[in-house]
Design a protein around this motif. Structure first.
Motif, PDB file in Angstrom:
ATOM      1  N   ILE B  59       0.550  -0.728  -0.183  1.00  0.00           N
ATOM      2  CA  ILE B  59      -0.004  -0.275   0.599  1.00  0.00           C
ATOM      3  C   ILE B  59       0.572   1.058   0.357  1.00  0.00           C
ATOM      4  N   TYR B  61       4.141   1.596  -1.528  1.00  0.00           N
ATOM      5  CA  TYR B  61       4.313   1.770  -2.517  1.00  0.00           C
ATOM      6  C   TYR B  61       3.352   2.142  -3.528  1.00  0.00           C
ATOM      7  N   TYR B  62       2.373   2.204  -3.135  1.00  0.00           N
ATOM      8  CA  TYR B  62       0.803   3.180  -4.765  1.00  0.00           C
ATOM      9  C   TYR B  62       0.711   3.882  -3.592  1.00  0.00           C
ATOM     10  N   ALA B  63       0.701   4.369  -2.849  1.00  0.00           N
ATOM     11  CA  ALA B  63       0.761   5.914  -2.351  1.00  0.00           C
ATOM     12  C   ALA B  63       1.709   6.000  -2.210  1.00  0.00           C
ATOM     13  N   CYS B  64       3.052   5.923  -2.681  1.00  0.00           N
ATOM     14  CA  CYS B  64       3.536   6.777  -2.421  1.00  0.00           C
ATOM     15  C   CYS B  64       4.210   7.427  -4.299  1.00  0.00           C
ATOM     16  N   PRO B  67       9.019   7.850  -7.682  1.00  0.00           N
ATOM     17  CA  PRO B  67       9.071   6.426  -8.894  1.00  0.00           C
ATOM     18  C   PRO B  67       9.792   5.268  -7.857  1.00  0.00           C
ATOM     19  N   GLU B  68      11.263   5.752  -7.536  1.00  0.00           N
ATOM     20  CA  GLU B  68      11.508   4.687  -6.228  1.00  0.00           C
ATOM     21  C   GLU B  68      11.883   5.043  -4.949  1.00  0.00           C
ATOM     22  N   ILE B  70      10.399   3.887  -2.899  1.00  0.00           N
ATOM     23  CA  ILE B  70      10.197   2.798  -1.685  1.00  0.00           C
ATOM     24  C   ILE B  70      10.183   1.195  -2.945  1.00  0.00           C
ATOM     25  N   VAL B  71      10.246   0.874  -1.537  1.00  0.00           N
ATOM     26  CA  VAL B  71      11.150  -0.871  -2.504  1.00  0.00           C
ATOM     27  C   VAL B  71      10.388  -1.599  -0.911  1.00  0.00           C
ATOM     28  N   VAL B  72       9.023  -2.511  -1.468  1.00  0.00           N
ATOM     29  CA  VAL B  72       8.517  -3.577  -0.642  1.00  0.00           C
ATOM     30  C   VAL B  72       8.877  -4.679  -1.414  1.00  0.00           C
ATOM     31  N   TYR B  73       9.070  -5.750  -0.136  1.00  0.00           N
ATOM     32  CA  TYR B  73       9.823  -6.810  -0.659  1.00  0.00           C
ATOM     33  C   TYR B  73       9.132  -8.176   0.539  1.00  0.00           C
ATOM     34  N   LYS B  74       7.865  -8.529  -0.850  1.00  0.00           N
ATOM     35  CA  LYS B  74       7.356  -9.391  -0.054  1.00  0.00           C
ATOM     36  C   LYS B  74       7.805 -10.915   0.502  1.00  0.00           C
ATOM     37  N   LYS B  75       6.617 -11.730   1.662  1.00  0.00           N
ATOM     38  CA  LYS B  75       7.851 -12.357   2.017  1.00  0.00           C
ATOM     39  C   LYS B  75       7.873 -13.982   0.620  1.00  0.00           C
ATOM     40  N   GLY B  76       8.794 -14.303   0.890  1.00  0.00           N
ATOM     41  CA  GLY B  76       9.235 -15.660  -0.155  1.00  0.00           C
ATOM     42  C   GLY B  76       9.933 -14.811  -1.127  1.00  0.00           C
ATOM     43  N   TYR B  77      10.315 -13.970  -1.421  1.00  0.00           N
ATOM     44  CA  TYR B  77      10.591 -13.110  -2.482  1.00  0.00           C
ATOM     45  C   TYR B  77      12.454 -13.791  -2.317  1.00  0.00           C
TER      46      TYR B  77
END
Lengths: 478, 85
Positions: B59, B61-64, B67-68, B70-77
């Protein structure tokens, strides 16, 4: 999203080389500006559909004028409000490209109202992203067509009053009333839920174009933190409380399930085909050898001036035509300012060995003056050593300059005696050609075939050329 | 190089690319972003991850708008080399 990482989309440049900022990584937008979010949504969709390499983004005028700093796509920056017209041209010429018109409210809903309505009405297969922040942001917060009733701006210091400034223009509603558009939605950036909706709308609008369904427009309510003089978080609340009631969100039109995809055939734009379509005879004219003539007459920049009806423009065009026949690079620029009647008509001609940079001639090395006002007006523009040819049968003054060559030529009188006053221009052309040696008589004869529309006048114009040529040769010797 | 899999989500904010607009902090459901007490070179208090409880929802990431930033790493990356967190 299947991806396990959310990071800068590939459709953005890695570094924004054109951006004057020092780090080349930060866009020029203000903190919290909605353009950034919309850019991100578009870039992400371009990545996901894998179309960035075939996309052409049209930047508008406004804060997003520099969108081409950021998108690693084809980019064109259009004149204010004209993005949908430019997009139309690009899409028609390259039907397989993905063309995005990215516009703000000042651009789309004020100066560009005609362009957007007609592009939408034609159902151009383009995608329009309309960022509505209810104000002119870049220029410092003036009232825009979408400024809310009672909203403060620098040009509505007491708030927008419908009796003075009218009501905000509701673009999504307006466009959705037209027959052709397939998808029109208004979304907002004010909270997570709405940002997600906006993201989906951006994707759908692009997908529609990829599927050749037709015209899509997404209006995005977006914050202008600087124009509204607010921080980013309160501006989101302001959208929700003030903008959304006046600009209701939702899908205003979606006929994407009903329309058949239409793929515009590639246009054949060859010169031969255009001529054929216009019913123009394709004449293969032979080229003529360039005569040898003095260097001082080479690469002339010519101004032909007179009044309407003298064949001023035709004389210039015939010169350019003769130049073409001798394989010169030529240009012909008619110029008949506001004084269409009774004033001077003139044209600019370049005949050059190399390509012509500008067709404008401000300091003619050859001035052909066919009436007195023209001589008076342009005499002093001729550089030293230039040539002035003037029609002594119509001009009762003499050339004042002493540092130029002068050929007085009673062209109109000669033409009159020949039996057609209108051949004065060809007499002048031939006299010039003979005097300088730039064109052979054969070239001039051939020129008549394209310059003279009615074949029955060719004979008398040939005679005019003989007369003028003879005169020019005599003047050269005297 | 050995493949590693991220076992819990992570969010990174690049201080120099943040303009301190606060939209990510405002939007973050578990409220795991905050302003750093320091300024970046542009003069903004930049957003920063408090270090735990990121859910990788994206969330922020899309609010920001940047362009770069914020980077979001999800579980399982899946990644190689240096640790993400």
């Amino acid at each position: 999203m299947a991806s396990k990482i959310l990071q800068k989309p590939e459709a953005f440049y890695k570094r924004y080389e054109r951006n004057p900022s020092s780090d080349k990584k930060s866009p020029h937008y203000c903190p919290g500006c909605g353009h950034g979010n919309v850019h991100k949504f578009i870039a992400e969709a371009l990545d996901d559909y894998n179309v960035a390499d075939q996309t052409i983004l049209i930047s508008p005028v406004g804060c997003s004028v520099f969108a081409y700093y950021y998108f690693d796509t084809g980019n064109i920056q259009a004149a204010h409000g004209r993005a949908p017209a430019v997009a139309t041209g690009i899409k028609r010429a390259h039907p397989h490209s993905i063309v995005i018109s990215y516009q703000g409210d000042g651009d789309l809903a004020a100066i560009g109202t005609a362009e957007i309505l007609h592009a939408a009405n034609r159902g151009e297969n383009i995608t329009v992203f309309f960022v509505n922040n209810a104000i002119y942001g870049m220029t410092g917060g003036q009232m825009a067509p979408t400024t809310l009733v009672d909203q403060y701006s620098t040009t509505t210091p007491r708030g927008r009053n419908p009796h003075n400034e009218g009501y905000p223009i509701k673009v999504a509603e307006l466009i959705s009333q037209l027959e052709a558009p397939v998808y029109v939605e208004r979304v907002s950036l004010h909270d997570t839920k709405n940002r997600n909706k906006a993201r989906r709308a951006v994707r759908k609008a692009l997908k529609n174009q990829i599927d050749n369904l037709g015209f899509s427009l997404v209006e995005i309510l977006s914050p202008c933190t600087s124009g509204w003089k607010m921080d980013a978080v309160p501006s989101m609340k302001w959208i929700e409380e003030n903008m959304v009631p006046q600009f209701p969100l939702g899908v205003f039109k979606d006929i994407t399930d009903e329309v058949e995809p239409y793929e515009r055939p590639e246009m054949d734009l060859s010169a031969q085909d255009i001529k054929k379509a216009l019913g123009l005879e394709v004449v293969e004219s032979e080229s003529f050898e360039k005569p040898d003539f003095p260097n001082k007459y080479k690469n002339p920049e010519i101004k032909v001036a007179g009044f309407g009806g003298q064949g001023v423009l035709l004389l210039g065009a015939a010169m350019a035509q003769a130049g073409m026949l001798e394989d010169y690079h030529v240009s012909w620029l008619p110029s008949y300012g506001p004084e269409m009647r009774g004033g001077t008509a003139n044209c600019h001609v370049n005949i050059r060995d190399i390509e012509v940079g500008s067709p404008m001639v401000t300091n003619p090395t050859v001035l052909i003056a066919l009436n007195r006002p023209s001589l008076e007006k342009f005499e002093n523009d001729v550089p030293e050593g230039g040539l002035i040819i003037y029609d002594t049968s119509l001009i009762d003054i003499e050339v004042k300059r002493t540092d130029v060559e002068v050929m007085p030529l009673p062209a109109t009188k000669m033409a009159d005696e020949l039996g057609n006053t209108r051949t004065a221009n060809m007499i002048t052309l031939a006299a010039y050609a003979a005097y300088t040696g730039i064109f052979s008589k054969e070239t001039l004869y051939e020129t008549l075939n394209t310059a003279i529309k009615h074949k029955k006048f060719i004979d008398i114009n040939k005679k005019a050329i003989d007369l003028g040529y003879e005169f020019g040769l005599k003047s050269k010797l005297s | 190089m050995e493949k590693k899999i991220l076992d819990k989500p992570f969010v990174r904010v690049y201080p120099e690319l943040c303009k301190g607009c606060e939209l990510c902090i405002d939007a973050c459901p578990p409220q795991v972003l905050k302003f750093h007490e320091k300024f970046n070179s542009k003069g903004y208090h930049y957003a920063t991850y408090i270090g735990e409880n990121c859910t990788g929802c994206g969330i922020c990431y899309y609010a920001c708008p940047e362009p770069e930033a914020i980077v979001v790493y999800k579980k399982g990356y899946e990644y190689e080399g240096e640790e993400v967190a």
